[in-house]
Design an enzyme around this catalytic site. Structure first.
Site, PDB file in Angstrom:
ATOM      1  N   HIS A 126       0.970  -1.286  -0.011  1.00  0.00           N
ATOM      2  CA  HIS A 126       0.301  -0.033  -0.184  1.00  0.00           C
ATOM      3  C   HIS A 126       0.775   1.215  -0.183  1.00  0.00           C
ATOM      4  O   HIS A 126       2.017   1.091   0.012  1.00  0.00           O
ATOM      5  CB  HIS A 126      -0.934   0.074   1.199  1.00  0.00           C
TER       6      HIS A 126
ATOM      7  N   HIS B 153       1.281   3.802   2.301  1.00  0.00           N
ATOM      8  CA  HIS B 153       1.957   4.448   3.443  1.00  0.00           C
ATOM      9  C   HIS B 153       3.372   4.704   3.293  1.00  0.00           C
ATOM     10  O   HIS B 153       4.096   3.663   3.009  1.00  0.00           O
ATOM     11  CB  HIS B 153       1.470   3.863   4.757  1.00  0.00           C
TER      12      HIS B 153
ATOM     13  N   ASP C 102       5.949   4.445   5.323  1.00  0.00           N
ATOM     14  CA  ASP C 102       6.708   3.534   5.985  1.00  0.00           C
ATOM     15  C   ASP C 102       7.063   2.170   5.055  1.00  0.00           C
ATOM     16  O   ASP C 102       7.644   1.263   5.695  1.00  0.00           O
ATOM     17  CB  ASP C 102       6.385   3.096   7.340  1.00  0.00           C
ATOM     18  N   HIS C 103       6.061   2.078   4.155  1.00  0.00           N
ATOM     19  CA  HIS C 103       6.279   0.836   3.060  1.00  0.00           C
ATOM     20  C   HIS C 103       6.776   1.347   1.716  1.00  0.00           C
ATOM     21  O   HIS C 103       7.227   0.275   1.076  1.00  0.00           O
ATOM     22  CB  HIS C 103       4.880   0.331   2.960  1.00  0.00           C
TER      23      HIS C 103
ATOM     24  N   HIS D 166      -7.395  -1.884   5.136  1.00  0.00           N
ATOM     25  CA  HIS D 166      -6.400  -1.099   5.915  1.00  0.00           C
ATOM     26  C   HIS D 166      -6.922   0.225   5.966  1.00  0.00           C
ATOM     27  O   HIS D 166      -6.443   0.894   4.870  1.00  0.00           O
ATOM     28  CB  HIS D 166      -4.900  -1.484   5.644  1.00  0.00           C
TER      29      HIS D 166
ATOM     30  N   ASP E  91      -0.081  -4.799   6.710  1.00  0.00           N
ATOM     31  CA  ASP E  91      -0.944  -4.258   7.398  1.00  0.00           C
ATOM     32  C   ASP E  91      -2.571  -4.526   7.005  1.00  0.00           C
ATOM     33  O   ASP E  91      -2.787  -4.597   5.767  1.00  0.00           O
ATOM     34  CB  ASP E  91      -1.103  -2.657   7.410  1.00  0.00           C
TER      35      ASP E  91
ATOM     36  N   HIS F   5       6.333  -6.775  11.219  1.00  0.00           N
ATOM     37  CA  HIS F   5       5.675  -5.806  11.386  1.00  0.00           C
ATOM     38  C   HIS F   5       5.178  -5.481  13.063  1.00  0.00           C
ATOM     39  O   HIS F   5       4.244  -5.375  13.252  1.00  0.00           O
ATOM     40  CB  HIS F   5       4.303  -5.589  10.463  1.00  0.00           C
TER      41      HIS F   5
END
Length: 334
Positions: free
Chosen positions: A61, A63, A65-66, A141, A212, A270
């Site tokens: 996805h 976000h 942090d990914h 998510h 997530d 995670h």
């Protein structure tokens, strides 16, 4: 057999021990980088894997942090000249954020002069070879388009040599025809069909990778009979309201999913910074005993019907630091 090298196992923010989300799934000559959190390229170097064949990146996805490590990784590979091409696969909304990131790292016209291809995907098969299929599966998510990924090794049928010998099938490429489940006409005019020389299908290894996710309901069919389910462990059940608020499941929910779906092994990644590994394992083991919590750079191997092999990076580092022993039991001076 699949291998997973967990490059980054932190949830949302890095810690002293854990980097942001990233993992490499290896199957024969294929490599799939799943997510690319900040610092991923350094983790690749630390692992000793190198950058060869790192040409398929699957994004769960959008976000940060990914995906935030994509700029640095792409820049490094391009500068070293080791990148012939790279496919970055993700939901169109995810790729739009990647596109903006690349403009900052390179220039506004980066897509025209870089061998980086942004490949929009939707739920369904996204990669296929004679031995492997990779499928993207939609998960929930925080109202953000998000995927998990299923790696399925194709079923195999053993070649029955005694039957083939009895039928007069010669050694050589003729047998390969039958192994590929095609009929074979012999020199004497007889036709041998694959079912005459092949055993019953044996299911291949099934690996399900979820990052997530905020509910497990839709995952039961996806994870059904998986050899390994890798899934987030951001919150414990005691903080379930906080987990719900932030779009995550709890470790208990993950373990219950594994038990109900008939999963053979559960791998928690995670990992939330609030908890110790001991606390996470205690909650998981109450519902599913075959659970491990991985750390950065750990390697997990799994094959159909075989045991899970877990190579802990901390153990490998400890062995490297230990002095070599001579035959007399004294440290080797070298």
């Amino acid at each position: 057999m699949f291998e997973i090298r967990f490059l980054g196992t932190a949830a949302s923010v890095p810690t002293q021990q854990r980097s942001l989300s990233s993992a490499v799934v290896l199957y024969r000559n294929e490599r799939f980088l799943i997510d690319c959190g900040e610092g991923t390229q350094r983790q690749i170097l630390r692992s000793g894997m190198g950058f060869k064949r790192l040409d398929k990146i699957l994004l769960t996805h959008r976000h940060l942090d990914h995906i935030l490590g994509l700029g640095g990784l792409s820049s490094t590979l391009g500068r070293w000249g080791s990148m012939e091409s790279m496919q970055i696969m993700g939901h169109p909304a995810t790729l739009q954020r990647v596109r903006e990131l690349m403009k900052v790292v390179f220039n506004p016209r980066w897509e025209s002069n870089r061998k980086i291809e942004l490949v929009p995907i939707e739920a369904g098969p996204i990669f296929e070879t004679a031995d492997l299929t990779v499928e993207a599966v939609a998960v929930d998510h925080r109202n953000t388009p998000t995927f998990g990924f299923v790696f399925q090794e194709r079923a195999r049928r053993h070649f029955l040599e005694e039957q083939a010998n009895a039928l007069g099938v010669p050694f050589g490429p003729e047998r390969r025809v039958l192994v590929n489940e095609q009929p074979l006409t012999l020199a004497d005019g007889r036709t041998i069909h694959p079912d005459q020389v092949l055993g019953e299908p044996i299911a291949g290894t099934r690996l399900v990778f979820i990052s997530d996710v905020d509910r497990t309901g839709p995952l039961h069919d996806i994870a059904d009979d998986a050899d390994l389910l890798a899934i987030e462990g951001t919150y414990l059940h005691a903080d379930r309201e906080l987990a719900k608020e932030n779009g995550h499941i709890t470790v208990r929910a993950a373990a219950q999913l594994a038990a109900r779906a008939g999963v053979r092994h559960l791998v928690i990644h995670h990992v939330g910074p609030r908890y110790t590994v001991r606390e996470i394992l205690a909650e998981a083991h109450r519902h599913f005993s075959e659970t491990i919590v991985v750390s950065d750079l750990d390697l997990v191997r799994i094959g159909r019907g075989g045991p899970l092999v877990w190579e802990r990076w901390a153990d490998a580092r400890r062995r490297r630091r230990e002095p070599r022993q001579t035959a007399g039991g004294q440290p080797d001076p070298d």
